[in-house]
Design an enzyme around this catalytic site. Structure first.
Site, short mmCIF file in Angstrom:
data_model
loop_
_atom_site.label_atom_id
_atom_site.label_comp_id
_atom_site.label_asym_id
_atom_site.label_seq_id
_atom_site.Cartn_x
_atom_site.Cartn_y
_atom_site.Cartn_z
N ASP A 27 0.84 -1.19 0.00
CA ASP A 27 0.00 0.00 0.00
C ASP A 27 0.89 1.25 0.00
O ASP A 27 1.70 1.44 0.90
CB ASP A 27 -0.89 -0.03 1.26
CG ASP A 27 -2.00 1.00 1.22
OD1 ASP A 27 -2.08 1.76 0.23
OD2 ASP A 27 -2.79 1.03 2.18
N ASP A 44 -3.27 2.32 -5.73
CA ASP A 44 -2.11 2.33 -4.82
C ASP A 44 -2.04 1.13 -3.90
O ASP A 44 -1.26 1.12 -2.96
CB ASP A 44 -2.10 3.63 -4.00
CG ASP A 44 -3.16 3.64 -2.92
OD1 ASP A 44 -4.27 3.14 -3.19
OD2 ASP A 44 -2.86 4.12 -1.83
N GLU A 45 -2.84 0.12 -4.16
CA GLU A 45 -2.95 -0.98 -3.22
C GLU A 45 -3.06 -2.30 -3.97
O GLU A 45 -3.84 -2.39 -4.93
CB GLU A 45 -4.26 -0.79 -2.47
CG GLU A 45 -4.22 -0.89 -0.99
CD GLU A 45 -5.64 -0.73 -0.46
OE1 GLU A 45 -6.18 -1.74 0.02
OE2 GLU A 45 -6.18 0.38 -0.55
#
Ligand code: MG
Length: 422
Positions: free
Chosen positions: A18, A112-113
């Site tokens: 993350d 983003d993860e």
């Protein structure tokens, strides 16, 4: 001589990776004057929402998904930027390229993860923890951004572990976290039982309140309660699921995302179009929008499909495949024009659409074409993408749109966080 004894298979290793304050970190990276400031990416108008915020803003209680009006009250000196989604996509893509060096088993959750199953990669690259460290170092060195990594034997605990790996906000700025946080199979239940119940994946504020109404505030309390009692406030399926999670029973696999089956754009016109020149101009626009997305996703396509809806609402599609897959606008336009020219438009065109299907990974195709000795150039298109990234989407428009009063290019992801202040 006996064959080598098979070594014990390594423990299942799931990583949850993350980015830290992703959009805000990218903005600070691209605009050094914004560094070390309380920075909010989002809409700053009355109905705007915080999409991402720096740790300096978090210190004041600002959080993602919070109304911007509230964020301004909490942190009046915060700097708002409206964000550039295309840029975040580029960074996200680069992060995924790093992941791919370690495992093909990647499940993107958002830009983003992602979850990575590195169980099989451990023989090659070391333990889950070591792989997490290497990914963290490479993202830092190659992208200039920081990620936090959770390592566990289940997705659920890996996600909670990455939370434990995160930096913390303080008056003096972010205090680095451990960066990589490992929860082994043996540690998982005690780790879970030390958390508040709202930390569990899928327990939102409403569910947390219902659980509190039956005296459940921690995961330990949830684990020690009969599922039938939990079901009285949450329903049977959720109750069983959460009870399982509380005992680290989570057999969900990392699901590798499949590439989109097609990429297309279509538009309905305020007035029906009868003029072939006007329709050609619309094709140019649609194909421009389609190929920008193809290049962003790094795919090439083999089949061009044209969709026409007439004023009478009769809808037809026509398609043709190319000998070689491409993301080149002119090659696609030539085929779309041919398809359109073979259609009688006397009824008047209400809607036009273009899509590309039979998509393939562009890098792989490029390799094949290189081996083939016939590289297909998309240099011009790539240059246009770069200019647009720098100067905005309106800076380069297809020739038919120059000086045009018709709506400009399609906006990609703009204003998705609510309108800016007037
Ligand atoms: Mg994040």
């Amino acid at each position: 001589v006996a064959g080598a004894a098979p070594s014990a298979s390594p423990e299942r290793a799931i990583l949850h990776v993350d980015m830290d304050a992703f959009f805000a970190s990218v903005e600070a990276l691209e605009h050094p004057e914004l560094r070390n400031k309380p920075l909010i990416v989002g809409g700053d108008g009355a109905r705007g929402v915080v999409a991402s915020c720096s740790y300096e803003a978090r210190f004041y209680g600002v959080r993602s998904a919070m109304p911007s009006s509230k964020a301004k009250r909490l942190c009046p000196h915060a700097v708002f930027v409206s964000g550039s989604y295309g840029l975040y996509e580029t960074y996200s893509k680069r992060m995924h390229d790093i992941f791919k060096d370690f495992t093909p088993l990647i499940e993107g959750i958002s830009l983003d993860e992602a979850f990575l199953d590195v169980t099989g990669a451990q023989r090659l690259f070391g333990s889950g923890e070591q792989i997490g460290q290497r990914i963290r170092e490479r993202v830092r060195d190659e992208l200039g951004l920081t990620v936090s990594v959770g390592v566990a034997t289940t997705k659920h605990v890996a996600k909670l572990a990455s939370e434990a790996a995160k930096p913390k906000a303080s008056r003096q700025g972010p205090i680095p976290g451990p960066g990589v946080f490992v929860v082994t199979e043996a540690d998982a239940v005690p780790f879970l039982h030390g958390l508040p119940v709202r930390a569990l994946w899928g327990v939102g504020p409403a569910a947390a309140q219902r659980l509190e109404s039956i005296g459940v505030q921690t995961v330990r309390q949830l684990a020690n309660m009969a599922p039938s009692v939990i079901a009285s406030v949450l329903g049977k399926a959720s109750a069983q699921h959460l009870h399982d999670l509380a005992w680290n029973r989570d057999d969900r696999d990392v699901v590798v995302e499949r590439a989109a089956k097609s990429i297309g754009h279509e538009q309905t016109y305020p007035r029906d179009l009868y003029d072939r020149a006007a329709l050609h101009d619309q094709l140019v626009r649609l194909i421009d929008a389609v190929t920008v997305r193809m290049r962003a996703d790094q795919v090439v396509g083999r089949t061009v499909q044209l969709k026409v809806r007439f004023a009478t609402f009769r809808t037809i599609t026509r398609s043709r495949s190319l000998p070689k897959p491409t993301a080149n606008s002119s090659a696609i336009l030539k085929i779309a024009d041919d398809l359109l020219n073979a259609i009688d438009i006397a009824e008047g065109v209400r809607l036009l659409g273009v899509s590309m299907s039979n998509l393939e990974d562009a890098a792989f195709t490029e390799q094949l074409q290189f081996l083939d000795g016939r590289p297909v150039s998309t240099d011009l298109d790539d240059a246009i993408d770069l200019i647009r990234q720098r100067f905005g989407d309106g800076s380069v428009v297809p020739a038919p749109l120059v000086g045009s009063t018709s709506p400009g290019r399609f906006q990609r992801g703009e204003r998705q966080w609510g309108p800016n202040a007037p």
